[in-house]
Write a protein that holds these residues in place. Sequence first.
Motif, mmCIF file in Angstrom:
data_model
loop_
_atom_site.group_PDB
_atom_site.id
_atom_site.type_symbol
_atom_site.label_atom_id
_atom_site.label_comp_id
_atom_site.label_asym_id
_atom_site.label_seq_id
_atom_site.Cartn_x
_atom_site.Cartn_y
_atom_site.Cartn_z
ATOM 1 N N ARG A 1 -71.695 -71.021 -19.509
ATOM 2 C CA ARG A 1 -72.187 -69.956 -18.626
ATOM 3 C C ARG A 1 -71.355 -68.681 -18.796
ATOM 4 O O ARG A 1 -71.878 -67.568 -18.691
ATOM 5 C CB ARG A 1 -72.189 -70.427 -17.171
ATOM 6 N N LYS B 1 -72.788 -63.872 -14.011
ATOM 7 C CA LYS B 1 -71.647 -64.037 -13.104
ATOM 8 C C LYS B 1 -70.646 -62.928 -13.424
ATOM 9 O O LYS B 1 -69.599 -63.144 -14.041
ATOM 10 C CB LYS B 1 -71.022 -65.432 -13.250
ATOM 11 N N TYR C 1 -68.724 -58.249 -7.503
ATOM 12 C CA TYR C 1 -69.118 -59.067 -6.344
ATOM 13 C C TYR C 1 -68.956 -58.312 -5.021
ATOM 14 O O TYR C 1 -68.939 -58.939 -3.960
ATOM 15 C CB TYR C 1 -68.288 -60.366 -6.310
ATOM 16 N N GLU D 1 -80.152 -67.286 -3.251
ATOM 17 C CA GLU D 1 -78.923 -68.095 -3.327
ATOM 18 C C GLU D 1 -77.955 -67.574 -2.285
ATOM 19 O O GLU D 1 -78.237 -66.586 -1.605
ATOM 20 C CB GLU D 1 -78.305 -67.966 -4.735
ATOM 21 N N PRO E 1 -74.068 -65.854 -1.537
ATOM 22 C CA PRO E 1 -73.243 -64.905 -2.289
ATOM 23 C C PRO E 1 -72.306 -65.596 -3.271
ATOM 24 O O PRO E 1 -71.902 -65.002 -4.269
ATOM 25 C CB PRO E 1 -72.439 -64.182 -1.206
ATOM 26 N N THR E 2 -71.951 -66.855 -2.984
ATOM 27 C CA THR E 2 -71.096 -67.606 -3.922
ATOM 28 C C THR E 2 -71.575 -69.059 -4.029
ATOM 29 O O THR E 2 -70.768 -69.960 -4.232
ATOM 30 C CB THR E 2 -69.614 -67.593 -3.468
ATOM 31 N N SER E 3 -72.876 -69.285 -3.890
ATOM 32 C CA SER E 3 -73.348 -70.681 -3.876
ATOM 33 C C SER E 3 -74.830 -70.776 -4.217
ATOM 34 O O SER E 3 -75.563 -69.793 -4.143
ATOM 35 C CB SER E 3 -73.121 -71.291 -2.484
ATOM 36 N N THR E 4 -75.247 -71.992 -4.559
ATOM 37 C CA THR E 4 -76.649 -72.306 -4.817
ATOM 38 C C THR E 4 -77.216 -72.992 -3.578
ATOM 39 O O THR E 4 -76.545 -73.825 -2.966
ATOM 40 C CB THR E 4 -76.753 -73.292 -6.002
ATOM 41 N N LEU F 1 -77.893 -67.269 -10.191
ATOM 42 C CA LEU F 1 -77.003 -67.962 -11.121
ATOM 43 C C LEU F 1 -77.428 -69.426 -11.261
ATOM 44 O O LEU F 1 -77.663 -70.091 -10.252
ATOM 45 C CB LEU F 1 -75.587 -67.890 -10.526
ATOM 46 N N THR G 1 -73.612 -74.826 -11.673
ATOM 47 C CA THR G 1 -73.134 -76.049 -12.334
ATOM 48 C C THR G 1 -73.030 -77.212 -11.333
ATOM 49 O O THR G 1 -73.250 -78.362 -11.700
ATOM 50 C CB THR G 1 -71.758 -75.832 -12.992
ATOM 51 N N THR G 2 -72.710 -76.908 -10.079
ATOM 52 C CA THR G 2 -72.571 -77.969 -9.073
ATOM 53 C C THR G 2 -73.936 -78.536 -8.722
ATOM 54 O O THR G 2 -74.115 -79.758 -8.616
ATOM 55 C CB THR G 2 -71.898 -77.401 -7.806
ATOM 56 N N SER H 1 -71.352 -75.176 -4.547
ATOM 57 C CA SER H 1 -70.602 -74.402 -5.533
ATOM 58 C C SER H 1 -69.371 -75.207 -5.915
ATOM 59 O O SER H 1 -68.990 -76.156 -5.212
ATOM 60 C CB SER H 1 -70.208 -73.020 -5.010
ATOM 61 N N SER H 2 -68.764 -74.808 -7.008
ATOM 62 C CA SER H 2 -67.724 -75.642 -7.617
ATOM 63 C C SER H 2 -66.634 -76.033 -6.617
ATOM 64 O O SER H 2 -66.299 -77.206 -6.507
ATOM 65 C CB SER H 2 -67.110 -74.898 -8.801
HETATM 66 N N1 PLP Z 1 -74.469 -68.470 -7.088
HETATM 67 C C1 PLP Z 1 -73.487 -67.552 -7.041
HETATM 68 C C2 PLP Z 1 -73.844 -66.121 -6.792
HETATM 69 C C3 PLP Z 1 -72.139 -67.935 -7.220
HETATM 70 O O1 PLP Z 1 -71.171 -67.002 -7.187
HETATM 71 C C4 PLP Z 1 -71.843 -69.301 -7.432
HETATM 72 C C5 PLP Z 1 -70.456 -69.750 -7.620
HETATM 73 O O2 PLP Z 1 -69.513 -69.110 -7.247
HETATM 74 C C6 PLP Z 1 -72.891 -70.229 -7.455
HETATM 75 C C7 PLP Z 1 -74.193 -69.774 -7.295
HETATM 76 C C8 PLP Z 1 -72.621 -71.686 -7.672
HETATM 77 O O3 PLP Z 1 -72.203 -71.937 -8.991
HETATM 78 P P1 PLP Z 1 -71.293 -73.159 -9.382
HETATM 79 O O4 PLP Z 1 -71.895 -74.376 -8.756
HETATM 80 O O5 PLP Z 1 -71.384 -73.215 -10.864
HETATM 81 O O6 PLP Z 1 -69.919 -72.896 -8.877
#
Ligand code: PLP
Length: 283
Positions: free
Chosen positions: A52, A151, A155, A184, A186-189, A208, A211-212, A247-248
């Motif tokens: 990614r 990514k 941000y 989504e 701001p930092t997660s799915t 995005l 991956t999680t 998220s991760s």
């Molecule tokens: N969407 C956004 C905007 C993110 O910033 C993140 C992770 O920080 C995710 C989704 C989830 O991604 P991942 O599960 O790969 O951490």
Amino acid sequence: MRVLAFLDGTLADPDAAHIRVDDLGLLRGDGVFETILVVDGVPRELRAHLDRLARSAAMLDLPEPDLAAWERAALAVIENWRGGREIVLKLLYTRGADGDPAGRPTGFALGMEVDPKVLRARAEGVSAVTLERGFTPELAERAPWLLLGAKSVSYAVNMAALREANRRGADDVIFTAADGSVFEGPTSTVVLAKEGTLYTPPSSIGILPGTTQFALFRGAEKRGWSVKVEPLRVSDLLAGEGVFLASSVRMLTRVHTLDGRALPDSGAVHAELIAAYEAEYAS
Ligand code: PLP
């Protein structure tokens, strides 16, 4: 505890200055990053994160990253970590110093401790509000220069949305499209569990690819869940047995309240899904 490594695998003092003030990552948010969870010395979904990073870099027309060098830097951080069981491992890759005739990008890997707030969210879940992003799901394909789904280190909007959620008394955000569909966090799915099926929106709408979420779906399928990647509406989130932010570092966090409305107790589903996710990393 923090550990800093550069792409040749050398370590450096994380408390000293290393980045030039004219780095374009700093001046213009012109760069990309990844955040990887490391547990007991094992990085989770490392290959997917590196792939990614390369995908985001390509979207920004950055030089193609040497993934072997990135892996070396990541492993150097892990090998030299003396902190807790878990590491938040950040990979940062920017366009480098403005006007550098050699056009050298900046790259480093930084290991940090997990924020206690994240540990609390993992255990207790979060309240979320929906906030609009103002564009339609079709825009990403029509306007690749908007970098929707990259990514990038830009941000500021994501962080502003989290502050807006806090002002509204909530912990987190679910972004919505102009047509009311779900994007989504701001930092997660966003993941919905409903009648034995897990749902998440497709990344083609300008979000995005998580991956999680991918690892969770892989693990859940092995335990009899169906999985579907398809557009979701906010009304769908209210009609399921569980809404989660994946998220991760947070892994899978329950959303217990959405727009001030209590959602059904998803504790049992959450425990089942966490077991499916963790089983992916059991040795
Ligand atoms: N969407 C956004 C905007 C993110 O910033 C993140 C992770 O920080 C995710 C989704 C989830 O991604 P991942 O599960 O790969 O951490």
